[in-house]
Design an enzyme around this catalytic site. Structure first.
Site, mmCIF file in Angstrom:
data_model
loop_
_atom_site.group_PDB
_atom_site.id
_atom_site.type_symbol
_atom_site.label_atom_id
_atom_site.label_comp_id
_atom_site.label_asym_id
_atom_site.label_seq_id
_atom_site.Cartn_x
_atom_site.Cartn_y
_atom_site.Cartn_z
ATOM 1 N N GLU A 207 0.842 -1.207 0.000
ATOM 2 C CA GLU A 207 0.000 0.000 0.000
ATOM 3 C C GLU A 207 0.873 1.250 0.000
ATOM 4 O OE1 GLU A 207 -1.640 0.899 3.902
ATOM 5 O OE2 GLU A 207 -3.596 1.290 2.993
ATOM 6 N N HIS B 31 2.546 4.543 0.953
ATOM 7 C CA HIS B 31 2.825 5.170 2.241
ATOM 8 C C HIS B 31 3.536 6.498 2.022
ATOM 9 C CE1 HIS B 31 1.577 1.534 4.322
ATOM 10 N NE2 HIS B 31 1.701 2.177 5.460
ATOM 11 N N ASP C 25 3.643 -1.640 6.107
ATOM 12 C CA ASP C 25 2.810 -2.292 7.138
ATOM 13 C C ASP C 25 3.338 -3.688 7.495
ATOM 14 O OD1 ASP C 25 1.257 -0.050 7.142
ATOM 15 O OD2 ASP C 25 -0.473 -0.957 6.148
ATOM 16 N N HIS D 231 -1.899 -3.490 9.443
ATOM 17 C CA HIS D 231 -2.681 -2.723 8.448
ATOM 18 C C HIS D 231 -4.120 -2.629 8.953
ATOM 19 C CE1 HIS D 231 -4.192 -1.425 4.521
ATOM 20 N NE2 HIS D 231 -4.904 -2.515 4.380
ATOM 21 N N GLU E 283 -7.042 -1.866 7.920
ATOM 22 C CA GLU E 283 -8.214 -2.391 7.221
ATOM 23 C C GLU E 283 -8.374 -3.912 7.350
ATOM 24 O OE1 GLU E 283 -6.150 -0.054 6.304
ATOM 25 O OE2 GLU E 283 -6.957 1.284 4.764
ATOM 26 N N HIS F 135 -1.458 7.316 9.193
ATOM 27 C CA HIS F 135 -0.955 6.593 8.027
ATOM 28 C C HIS F 135 0.245 7.308 7.405
ATOM 29 C CE1 HIS F 135 -0.957 4.076 4.492
ATOM 30 N NE2 HIS F 135 -0.921 5.172 3.749
ATOM 31 N N GLU G 254 4.663 5.602 11.904
ATOM 32 C CA GLU G 254 5.238 4.640 10.951
ATOM 33 C C GLU G 254 6.598 5.112 10.447
ATOM 34 O OE1 GLU G 254 1.771 2.032 8.912
ATOM 35 O OE2 GLU G 254 1.895 4.080 8.162
HETATM 36 ZN ZN ZN Z 1 0.813 1.710 7.255
HETATM 37 MN MN MN Z 2 -2.033 0.241 5.992
#
Ligand code: ZN
Ligand code: MN
Length: 263
Positions: free
Chosen positions: A34, A36, A45, A120, A122, A178, A183
């Site tokens: 994904e 970032h 992630d 992650h 979701e 995010h 992170e």
């Molecule tokens: Zn992430």
């Molecule tokens: Mn994620």
């Protein structure tokens, strides 16, 4: 004897004797491919969930199974959405099936403690469904199997005190974090060569309405893909977070699997 924490570096014979002799907890990290932002890699992630899993495994004598590296579809309010190039997601049924199969297989190995380490946002409910179906399959295959599964989001092991130190101006919340300070700082601690500090974005925090729209409104999401500013990220903050998360995850694994007698 091979002392690695990585399950895929063991022979089946060494793995079997570890399982039979020690009943080690096995940690299964889950991530996503994904976007970032411009400064962090697509695999952030999974890189972070596997790194905290490895630190935790070292503290509890556990093993780390290979990361499930594709996650459920990125949502605008917590991952930026599906419209970014590089974001590569699976349908819910695919993720549920992967986790279900993993749980059933680990039960067949005679494992008693499996820890699913989510990185992650979701993924959460589909991991729960996969665990439920996998345990149902395992019970049907062997009613006496003793597998218990712990599921966690690693960021829930960060204390308000530490978040207060990392965010002196106030914590924006995990969904908006995010590709931002948490992170980015943890990536600077674990994988500094993968972070482009020269491209650090300073967007947001994103201002979303209290509803969702389908198809998603891509104009709600900052063009960088970052939902709040990554300025202020550094490796020292990342180390503080990583050490706390591993220590507290290890405590959870040490205490969480003990059942009251007779149950
Ligand atoms: Zn992430
Ligand atoms: Mn994620």
């Amino acid at each position: 004897m091979n002392t690695t924490v990585w399950m895929n570096e063991l022979s089946w014979v060494d793995y079997q004797s570890r399982v039979q002799r020690d009943q080690p907890p096995v940690l299964l990290p889950v991530g996503a491919l994904e976007q970032h932002g411009p400064h962090l890699p697509l695999g952030t992630d999974g890189l972070l969930s596997s790194a905290v899993a490895a630190d935790t495994a070292a503290l509890v004598g556990g093993l780390v199974a290979p990361t499930l590296s594709y996650g459920y579809k990125s949502q605008p309010k917590c991952g930026g959405g599906q419209h970014f190039c590089g974001t590569t997601s699976v349908d819910a049924a695919t993720l549920v099936g992967q986790v279900r199969d993993a749980v059933r297989e680990f039960a067949r190995h005679g494992l008693t403690k499996l820890v699913i380490v989510n990185g992650h946002y979701e993924n959460q409910w589909f991991l729960i469904e996969g665990i439920d179906l996998g345990l149902r399959d395992a019970k049907a295959a062997d009613p006496l199997n003793q597998l218990q599964v712990m599921r966690l989001e690693y960021w829930d092991f960060m204390t308000p005190d530490t978040l207060g130190d990392v965010f002196p101006d106030g914590f924006p919340g995990f969904a908006l974090e995010h590709a931002a300070v948490l992170e980015t700082s943890m990536m600077l601690h674990y994988h500094p060569h993968l972070v482009r500090m020269d491209l650090l974005p300073d967007d947001g925090p994103a201002d979303f309405p209290p509803y969702d729209m389908y198809p998603p409104r891509t104009d709600w999401v900052p063009a960088s893909g970052v939902l709040s500013s990554a300025k202020g990220s550094d490796a020292a903050k990342g180390r503080l977070l990583a050490v706390e998360v591993a220590r507290r995850m290890a405590e959870a694994i040490t205490t969480g699997f003990t059942r009251p007698t007779g149950v």
